[in-house]
Design an enzyme around this catalytic site. Structure first.
Site, PDB file in Angstrom:
ATOM      1  N   CYS A 260       0.851  -1.192   0.000  1.00 47.81           N
ATOM      2  CA  CYS A 260       0.000   0.000   0.000  1.00 47.81           C
ATOM      3  C   CYS A 260       0.884   1.238   0.000  1.00 47.81           C
ATOM      4  O   CYS A 260       1.798   1.352   0.826  1.00 47.81           O
ATOM      5  CB  CYS A 260      -0.917   0.002   1.230  1.00 47.81           C
ATOM      6  N   GLN A 262       0.425   4.083   1.037  1.00 42.35           N
ATOM      7  CA  GLN A 262       0.375   4.887   2.264  1.00 42.35           C
ATOM      8  C   GLN A 262       0.666   4.073   3.530  1.00 42.35           C
ATOM      9  O   GLN A 262       0.363   4.520   4.637  1.00 42.35           O
ATOM     10  CB  GLN A 262      -1.004   5.546   2.402  1.00 42.35           C
ATOM     11  N   ASP A 263       1.252   2.894   3.391  1.00 42.37           N
ATOM     12  CA  ASP A 263       1.518   2.034   4.547  1.00 42.37           C
ATOM     13  C   ASP A 263       2.668   2.605   5.396  1.00 42.37           C
ATOM     14  O   ASP A 263       3.801   2.665   4.944  1.00 42.37           O
ATOM     15  CB  ASP A 263       1.877   0.624   4.059  1.00 42.37           C
ATOM     16  N   PRO A 264       2.393   3.003   6.665  1.00 44.88           N
ATOM     17  CA  PRO A 264       3.469   3.548   7.491  1.00 44.88           C
ATOM     18  C   PRO A 264       4.409   2.480   8.048  1.00 44.88           C
ATOM     19  O   PRO A 264       5.525   2.791   8.456  1.00 44.88           O
ATOM     20  CB  PRO A 264       2.721   4.254   8.637  1.00 44.88           C
ATOM     21  N   HIS A 265       3.965   1.227   8.079  1.00 46.60           N
ATOM     22  CA  HIS A 265       4.818   0.139   8.566  1.00 46.60           C
ATOM     23  C   HIS A 265       5.838  -0.264   7.502  1.00 46.60           C
ATOM     24  O   HIS A 265       7.039  -0.289   7.742  1.00 46.60           O
ATOM     25  CB  HIS A 265       3.967  -1.086   8.912  1.00 46.60           C
TER      26      HIS A 265
END
Length: 316
Positions: A260, A262-265
């Site tokens: 994704c 926008q995945d912060p992980h």
């Protein structure tokens, strides 16, 4: 299961495995199930994580329940199955690795269903660690892996997050007691709140007012105190030590990597994109979702791509 042996040689007897099945088992000429797909949840989740794909299990959908037989189990270390909390061993539970999680699952499939080979495995977040590790250690055990919002190692900001959670937990002198105390419950809440920023995207968080964020933050902390602090500690440590980068060339299975933007992980540019270049037979989908690390709740947005990937296995 009667017993399970960990990598470190520890053995536990009378091992509990929580699971569910869904769909339609089909059998080969030897009477063995040959259309099994295993679902692997994220950190400290449960078998119910399979709910993320249920909207795509109807006729003509990618995970058509009439074509596939799904098995979803609560992983080693999570409370519904054998774990520090469910065994009562707490901080005396054997240390485990992601490979232990794989072996626990593989042993269960053999003992319960006589399954020696699965069609595929879907892994979300830590479940992706499980899928990749299984494909490396047992390259002929599955035909495909779907690895979602995950990575080939815990590093950088994600490693520091894990170290921070570990530091919060072990800094409480009550941790060594092996029993719940008021201090440990407060420490558990703090450790879980450290994770709050790594679910939804930055865009989704910025769209909320500070009052809304404060309320969400408070509710998240209150919900997470239902987690057992020893389950959290052990799972966090297993993930923190995960690194299969040097072994990705051992994977023979076809791999679909879902990331994704926008995945912060696990930002795609640091995890999914490099991983797709290191796995020889892989495909990459980068979703656009403000759910960020939680984008598996919107898999219907890539329904066409999932169906196209699975079409290669229709005759398996």
């Amino acid at each position: 299961m009667e017993s399970f042996e960990f990598q470190n040689g520890n053995i536990l007897d009378d091992v509990k495995v929580e699971y569910m099945t869904y769909g339609t088992p089909k059998y080969d000429e030897n009477g063995l199930i040959d259309n099994a797909i295993v679902y692997c949840h994220g950190s400290l989740g449960s078998f119910s994580g399979i709910n993320k794909i249920l909207p795509l299990t109807f006729e003509d959908c990618p995970f058509d329940k009439d074509k596939y037989f799904f098995i979803s189990m609560t992983a080693l270390g999570s409370s519904g199955s054998c774990s520090p909390s469910s065994t009562g061993l707490k901080n005396k539970f054997p240390k485990y690795s992601i490979l232990d999680v794989v072996n626990f699952q593989k042993q269960f499939l053999k003992e319960k269903f006589n399954i020696l080979h699965v069609l595929g495995l879907i892994g979300n977040s830590m479940g992706g660690f499980v899928g990749l590790t299984q494909a490396i250690e047992y390259p002929d055990f599955q035909d495909f892996i779907i690895c979602g919002v995950s990575s080939f190692k815990v590093a950088g900001h994600d490693y520091i997050l894990s170290k921070f959670v570990d530091e919060i937990i072990t800094s409480d002198p009550d941790y060594a007691k092996g029993e719940a105390t008021y201090s440990l419950i407060r420490t558990l809440r703090m450790a879980c709140l450290a994770e709050f920023n790594f679910g939804l995207s930055k865009e989704a968080l910025r769209a909320k007012s500070n009052d809304e964020l404060a309320m969400d933050f408070e509710e998240f902390g209150n919900e997470m105190i239902e987690t057992d602090i020893y389950d959290l500690k052990y799972c966090n440590e297993a993930s923190m030590n995960y690194d299969v980068e040097a072994d990705l060339d051992k994977i023979n299975s076809k791999v679909l990597i879902i990331a994704c933007k926008q995945d912060p992980h696990f930002p795609p540019e640091l995890d999914a994109i490099p991983m797709s270049k290191m796995i020889k037979d892989s495909e990459l989908i980068v979703m656009d979702s403000e759910l960020g690390h939680l984008c598996f709740n919107e898999l219907e947005n890539i329904s066409y791509e999932l169906k196209d990937f699975l079409s290669d296995f229709d005759d398996c």
